[in-house]
Scaffold this motif. Structure first.
Motif, PDB file in Angstrom:
ATOM      1  N   SER A 276       0.820  -1.211   0.000  1.00  0.00           N
ATOM      2  CA  SER A 276       0.000   0.000   0.000  1.00  0.00           C
ATOM      3  C   SER A 276       0.853   1.261   0.000  1.00  0.00           C
ATOM      4  O   SER A 276       0.407   2.321  -0.424  1.00  0.00           O
ATOM      5  N   PHE A 277       2.107   1.139   0.454  1.00  0.00           N
ATOM      6  CA  PHE A 277       2.979   2.324   0.442  1.00  0.00           C
ATOM      7  C   PHE A 277       4.310   2.107  -0.266  1.00  0.00           C
ATOM      8  O   PHE A 277       5.086   3.047  -0.405  1.00  0.00           O
ATOM      9  N   ASP A 278       4.610   0.881  -0.719  1.00  0.00           N
ATOM     10  CA  ASP A 278       5.906   0.709  -1.400  1.00  0.00           C
ATOM     11  C   ASP A 278       5.794   0.294  -2.870  1.00  0.00           C
ATOM     12  O   ASP A 278       6.809   0.207  -3.553  1.00  0.00           O
ATOM     13  N   ARG A 279       4.585   0.061  -3.366  1.00  0.00           N
ATOM     14  CA  ARG A 279       4.460  -0.415  -4.743  1.00  0.00           C
ATOM     15  C   ARG A 279       4.622   0.702  -5.765  1.00  0.00           C
ATOM     16  O   ARG A 279       5.173   0.493  -6.846  1.00  0.00           O
ATOM     17  N   ASN A 280       4.132   1.899  -5.439  1.00  0.00           N
ATOM     18  CA  ASN A 280       4.265   3.044  -6.338  1.00  0.00           C
ATOM     19  C   ASN A 280       5.727   3.499  -6.333  1.00  0.00           C
ATOM     20  O   ASN A 280       6.233   3.934  -5.302  1.00  0.00           O
ATOM     21  N   PRO A 281       6.438   3.415  -7.446  1.00  0.00           N
ATOM     22  CA  PRO A 281       7.869   3.753  -7.445  1.00  0.00           C
ATOM     23  C   PRO A 281       8.164   5.232  -7.214  1.00  0.00           C
ATOM     24  O   PRO A 281       9.320   5.604  -7.016  1.00  0.00           O
ATOM     25  N   LYS A 282       7.132   6.066  -7.221  1.00  0.00           N
ATOM     26  CA  LYS A 282       7.352   7.505  -7.071  1.00  0.00           C
ATOM     27  C   LYS A 282       6.917   8.050  -5.710  1.00  0.00           C
ATOM     28  O   LYS A 282       7.197   9.208  -5.397  1.00  0.00           O
ATOM     29  N   HIS A 283       6.207   7.259  -4.925  1.00  0.00           N
ATOM     30  CA  HIS A 283       5.655   7.809  -3.688  1.00  0.00           C
ATOM     31  C   HIS A 283       5.599   6.738  -2.607  1.00  0.00           C
ATOM     32  O   HIS A 283       5.389   5.557  -2.891  1.00  0.00           O
ATOM     33  N   GLY A 284       5.795   7.129  -1.378  1.00  0.00           N
ATOM     34  CA  GLY A 284       5.682   6.209  -0.258  1.00  0.00           C
ATOM     35  C   GLY A 284       7.022   5.865   0.364  1.00  0.00           C
ATOM     36  O   GLY A 284       7.906   6.716   0.485  1.00  0.00           O
ATOM     37  N   ILE A 285       7.179   4.606   0.745  1.00  0.00           N
ATOM     38  CA  ILE A 285       8.378   4.117   1.418  1.00  0.00           C
ATOM     39  C   ILE A 285       8.799   2.823   0.734  1.00  0.00           C
ATOM     40  O   ILE A 285       7.955   2.009   0.358  1.00  0.00           O
ATOM     41  N   THR A 286      10.070   2.595   0.562  1.00  0.00           N
ATOM     42  CA  THR A 286      10.540   1.390  -0.128  1.00  0.00           C
ATOM     43  C   THR A 286      10.528   0.174   0.793  1.00  0.00           C
ATOM     44  O   THR A 286      10.593   0.297   2.025  1.00  0.00           O
ATOM     45  N   MET A 287      10.487  -1.001   0.165  1.00  0.00           N
ATOM     46  CA  MET A 287      10.553  -2.248   0.923  1.00  0.00           C
ATOM     47  C   MET A 287      11.926  -2.422   1.562  1.00  0.00           C
ATOM     48  O   MET A 287      12.037  -2.952   2.673  1.00  0.00           O
ATOM     49  N   GLN A 288      12.978  -1.951   0.908  1.00  0.00           N
ATOM     50  CA  GLN A 288      14.299  -2.103   1.510  1.00  0.00           C
ATOM     51  C   GLN A 288      14.415  -1.298   2.802  1.00  0.00           C
ATOM     52  O   GLN A 288      15.079  -1.724   3.753  1.00  0.00           O
ATOM     53  N   PHE A 289      13.743  -0.149   2.856  1.00  0.00           N
ATOM     54  CA  PHE A 289      13.789   0.585   4.119  1.00  0.00           C
ATOM     55  C   PHE A 289      12.930  -0.088   5.177  1.00  0.00           C
ATOM     56  O   PHE A 289      13.302  -0.132   6.351  1.00  0.00           O
ATOM     57  N   LEU A 290      11.778  -0.626   4.791  1.00  0.00           N
ATOM     58  CA  LEU A 290      10.969  -1.363   5.765  1.00  0.00           C
ATOM     59  C   LEU A 290      11.767  -2.528   6.343  1.00  0.00           C
ATOM     60  O   LEU A 290      11.740  -2.774   7.557  1.00  0.00           O
ATOM     61  N   ALA A 291      12.492  -3.249   5.484  1.00  0.00           N
ATOM     62  CA  ALA A 291      13.321  -4.353   5.956  1.00  0.00           C
ATOM     63  C   ALA A 291      14.390  -3.851   6.927  1.00  0.00           C
ATOM     64  O   ALA A 291      14.650  -4.462   7.965  1.00  0.00           O
ATOM     65  N   LYS A 292      14.999  -2.720   6.579  1.00  0.00           N
ATOM     66  CA  LYS A 292      16.036  -2.143   7.443  1.00  0.00           C
ATOM     67  C   LYS A 292      15.441  -1.748   8.799  1.00  0.00           C
ATOM     68  O   LYS A 292      16.040  -2.003   9.861  1.00  0.00           O
ATOM     69  N   LEU A 293      14.268  -1.143   8.777  1.00  0.00           N
ATOM     70  CA  LEU A 293      13.600  -0.733  10.012  1.00  0.00           C
ATOM     71  C   LEU A 293      13.304  -1.940  10.891  1.00  0.00           C
ATOM     72  O   LEU A 293      13.500  -1.909  12.113  1.00  0.00           O
ATOM     73  N   MET A 294      12.842  -3.031  10.280  1.00  0.00           N
ATOM     74  CA  MET A 294      12.498  -4.217  11.056  1.00  0.00           C
ATOM     75  C   MET A 294      13.737  -4.926  11.607  1.00  0.00           C
ATOM     76  O   MET A 294      13.704  -5.486  12.704  1.00  0.00           O
ATOM     77  N   ARG A 295      14.838  -4.887  10.870  1.00  0.00           N
ATOM     78  CA  ARG A 295      16.084  -5.413  11.428  1.00  0.00           C
ATOM     79  C   ARG A 295      16.510  -4.559  12.621  1.00  0.00           C
ATOM     80  O   ARG A 295      16.952  -5.091  13.656  1.00  0.00           O
ATOM     81  N   LEU A 296      16.374  -3.275  12.500  1.00  0.00           N
ATOM     82  CA  LEU A 296      16.744  -2.356  13.577  1.00  0.00           C
ATOM     83  C   LEU A 296      15.970  -2.670  14.853  1.00  0.00           C
ATOM     84  O   LEU A 296      16.562  -2.762  15.934  1.00  0.00           O
ATOM     85  N   VAL A 297      14.655  -2.867  14.735  1.00  0.00           N
ATOM     86  CA  VAL A 297      13.849  -3.070  15.936  1.00  0.00           C
ATOM     87  C   VAL A 297      13.873  -4.519  16.412  1.00  0.00           C
ATOM     88  O   VAL A 297      13.443  -4.806  17.525  1.00  0.00           O
ATOM     89  N   GLY A 298      14.349  -5.468  15.557  1.00  0.00           N
ATOM     90  CA  GLY A 298      14.686  -6.765  16.091  1.00  0.00           C
ATOM     91  C   GLY A 298      13.924  -7.985  15.647  1.00  0.00           C
ATOM     92  O   GLY A 298      13.918  -8.989  16.367  1.00  0.00           O
ATOM     93  N   VAL A 299      13.306  -7.998  14.464  1.00  0.00           N
ATOM     94  CA  VAL A 299      12.702  -9.245  13.983  1.00  0.00           C
ATOM     95  C   VAL A 299      13.803 -10.174  13.481  1.00  0.00           C
ATOM     96  O   VAL A 299      14.899  -9.741  13.151  1.00  0.00           O
TER      97      VAL A 299
END
Length: 430
Positions: A276-299
């Motif tokens: 819902s927020f990473d599929r549009n290549p021009k707007h939102g947040i990328t999946m690579q950043f979501l992955a980075k965020l989740m590694r940061l918080v500890g999954v």
């Protein structure tokens, strides 16, 4: 008299300080807005600025403001002083770099591509509890991908039916049975019932195979309910909990990371709602950043795409996401990724899933190698001889890749793999 002060947040001669967070954005200015004004507005709104000049400010404000320091076409890098961010609070970070700025009328499109975290910020986070080596030790799996499957269809089975399919999955050689994102505790399949029945058949499968078996059981709910469900998992000897991390929210994931760690539970992160927020290549947040965020918080792991299955995501994107999760250091990759040194933060597994079957195992492993969790679900349950044969066919496909032989060659002596190839071949679902 000046009305706004956006230009003060742009300095193309600025060199980021060692402790600055650097954020890479893609941006498109709205009609009538220049590029420098647009990036100045992004830096301003996400740090210490506002829409107009102010009568007075403490002198320290200058040292706290963000600085847009590099513009390359529609990409901008913005440096943020680390003092802007509360220690160990990823939620507050997101409120800044992914907050009001997405709603600014001065921007037609805005996409948060990546963030480079300095050690001064990272040191306040624990990251994954186990790390990949710890997960492999826990599961007693050394040199192949970890494997798992969702009973399919993803929802509709009773707890008893779900457990029976899980048993067949384990007996076919798989390590994990996975709940899907929308199965939590429903009238025909209550969470508590599923845990108890799955536990009984897990113990049976372990005794009969001599292998460690586990599951990703979905605890997603309000945080207090998730705690109770995690307690039940620990009581029945499980080593994992699954959370739909996007819909649950970063704050609940942060809470559950510590709660699960205290119980000895790793976290399998499902990314439901990410597109819902990473599929549009021009707007939102990328999946690579979501992955980075989740590694940061500890999954301990998160879905990262297949590039060859039914879901969106290119080979390059899948590789980038995998590197973000697995590597101690990543180098910048064009306009996809910034440099990152994770320091003492442990790594996490990428999870490849979505429309896979044995015929697609080699191209997935060509992308990821063996350091991943491979989920093949419909592609085992749809096998002409059933779930157990489908799981065996997948394990045989993994062996073929490791042995450097084609699936067709392997299938000459592997009847389950032959059955899978006869049905699906190398078909790529759409």
């Amino acid at each position: 008299m000046a009305i706004d002060w956006y230009n003060e947040f742009v300095d193309l001669n600025y060199t980021p300080a060692r402790d600055d967070l650097v954020v890479l954005f893609y941006f498109e200015p709205a009609a009538g807005i220049g590029r420098e004004e647009a990036v100045g507005r992004i830096a301003s709104e996400s740090s210490t600025g506002t829409w107009t000049t102010l009568f007075t400010m403490p002198p320290r404000m200058k040292a706290l403001q963000a600085t847009a320091f590099e513009i390359d076409g529609n990409f901008v890098k913005i440096a943020y002083p680390v003092a802007l961010w509360e220690e160990g609070n990823a939620v507050q970070l997101m409120s800044g770099i992914a907050g009001n700025i997405f709603g600014m009328k001065a921007l037609k499109n805005l996409r948060l591509v990546d963030v480079s975290f300095p050690q001064a910020y990272l040191k306040h986070f624990k990251g994954p509890h186990f790390g990949n080596d710890g997960i492999r030790k826990m599961m007693k799996v050394a040199k192949r991908p970890l494997t798992g499957a969702v009973p399919k269809p993803k929802i509709g089975f009773t707890a008893k039916e779900h457990a029976e399919i899980g048993y067949e999955t384990w007996m076919g050689g798989f390590d994990f049975v996975k709940d899907d994102e929308n199965l939590t505790s429903v009238s025909f399949n209550r969470f508590d019932d599923r845990v108890k029945l799955m536990s009984k058949l897990r113990d049976k499968a372990e005794k009969e195979t001599g292998e460690t078996k586990s599951a990703f059981l979905n605890i997603t709910a309000d945080t207090e309910t998730m705690k109770k469900r995690a307690d039940l998992l620990a009581e029945y000897g499980w080593n994992y909990a699954m959370i739909d991390v996007v819909v649950a929210g970063t704050s609940s994931v942060m809470t559950m990371r510590d709660y699960c760690s205290d119980l000895g539970l790793a976290i399998h992160a499902h990314r439901a709602m990410h597109a819902s927020f990473d599929r549009n290549p021009k707007h939102g947040i990328t999946m690579q950043f979501l992955a980075k965020l989740m590694r940061l918080v500890g999954v301990s792991q998160i879905h990262s795409g297949t590039a060859v299955g039914k879901l969106t995501g290119s080979k390059k994107e899948s590789t980038v996401i995998a590197d973000v999760l697995r590597e101690k250091k990543t180098k910048a990759v064009g306009t996809l990724l910034l440099d990152q040194d994770w320091g003492k933060i442990r790594n996490a597994f990428p999870v490849s899933s979505g429309g896979l079957h044995p015929g697609l195992v080699p191209p997935v492993l060509d992308i990821y190698g063996t350091e991943l969790v491979l989920l093949v679900s419909g592609g085992i349950h749809g096998h002409p001889k059933g779930t157990r044969a489908g799981a065996r066919a997948t394990m045989q496909a993994i062996e073929a890749w490791q042995e450097g032989v084609t699936l067709e060659e392997k299938a000459k002596k592997a009847k389950e793999l032959k059955g899978a190839l006869d049905k699906w071949g190398h078909y790529k679902p759409k």
